[in-house]
Enzyme design. Structure first.
Site, PDB file in Angstrom:
ATOM      1  N   GLY A   9       0.842  -1.190   0.000  1.00 41.59           N
ATOM      2  CA  GLY A   9       0.000   0.000   0.000  1.00 41.59           C
ATOM      3  C   GLY A   9       0.876   1.237   0.000  1.00 41.59           C
ATOM      4  O   GLY A   9       1.978   1.238  -0.527  1.00 41.59           O
ATOM      5  N   CYS A  10       0.403   2.282   0.637  1.00 36.98           N
ATOM      6  CA  CYS A  10       1.145   3.535   0.701  1.00 36.98           C
ATOM      7  C   CYS A  10       2.467   3.330   1.446  1.00 36.98           C
ATOM      8  O   CYS A  10       2.487   2.772   2.543  1.00 36.98           O
ATOM      9  CB  CYS A  10       0.309   4.582   1.416  1.00 36.98           C
ATOM     10  SG  CYS A  10       1.140   6.159   1.621  1.00 36.98           S
ATOM     11  N   PHE A  11       3.547   3.792   0.853  1.00 40.10           N
ATOM     12  CA  PHE A  11       4.854   3.576   1.489  1.00 40.10           C
ATOM     13  C   PHE A  11       5.012   4.338   2.791  1.00 40.10           C
ATOM     14  O   PHE A  11       5.847   3.995   3.613  1.00 40.10           O
ATOM     15  CB  PHE A  11       6.030   3.848   0.554  1.00 40.10           C
ATOM     16  CG  PHE A  11       5.971   5.090  -0.300  1.00 40.10           C
ATOM     17  CD1 PHE A  11       5.441   6.287   0.121  1.00 40.10           C
ATOM     18  CD2 PHE A  11       6.515   5.047  -1.575  1.00 40.10           C
ATOM     19  CE1 PHE A  11       5.429   7.415  -0.676  1.00 40.10           C
ATOM     20  CE2 PHE A  11       6.520   6.167  -2.391  1.00 40.10           C
ATOM     21  CZ  PHE A  11       5.972   7.356  -1.936  1.00 40.10           C
TER      22      PHE A  11
END
Length: 174
Positions: A9-11
């Site tokens: 997902g979002c880093f």
């Protein structure tokens, strides 16, 4: 030192947890897995580049075992959803592990098997050969530590940190 390249997902979420993990020497947010050289965040967000948001986690195995790094990965995101993490939707948010050699590939596949019983649905995490990693823009690096008051950090990242803390508190520095 060993480096794992992981996308979940979002880093920002992965970065936040690994930045506070004992034995982790560095975390670099970046992009990999696509065809476009030197992509920008704006290009990644279109979902058209083929790249995933990833973190390159470099850690000292004499302090933290690789199994803990990998098991934390499976606790902090949902590896059963294809190309999505919560409201973040698109191939750039896929669950993926990029291996640099056969040893890492074996460790990654073992981690999936070890963590599957924790999930009712099948884990869909990709395991694929590592490609060139393009570091994300500077404002993405260590995002949570620099902006903990931002809404995304409060609503999305804090619950993930709490979940990891519940299972791995002994490995966290904060």
């Amino acid at each position: 030192m060993k480096t794992f390249v992981l996308g979940g997902g979002c880093f920002w979420c992965l970065d936040a947890v690994y930045q506070m993990t004992r034995g982790v020497e560095s975390v670099v947010s970046g992009y990999t897995g696509g065809a476009l050289p030197n992509p920008t965040y704006e290009q990644i967000c279109t979902g058209m580049t083929g790249h995933a948001e990833v973190v390159a986690v470099t850690f000292d195995e004499s302090i933290i075992p690789e199994e803990i790094i990998l098991d934390m990965f499976f606790v902090q995101h949902d590896p059963t959803t294809l190309n999505r993490q919560g409201h973040d939707v698109g191939t750039q948010y896929r669950s993926v592990m990029y291996f640099s050699d056969a040893e890492q590939e074996t460790a990654f596949r073992a981690a999936i098997e070890r963590n599957q019983p924790l999930w009712a649905d099948p884990i869909v995490t990709e395991v694929t050969a590592q490609e060139k990693i393009y570091p994300a823009e500077h404002y993405h690096q260590d995002f949570y530590a620099q902006r903990p008051e931002v809404g995304y950090c409060q609503v999305i990242i804090n619950p993930k940190i709490a979940k990891v803390r519940k299972h791995y508190a002994a490995w966290l520095t904060a």
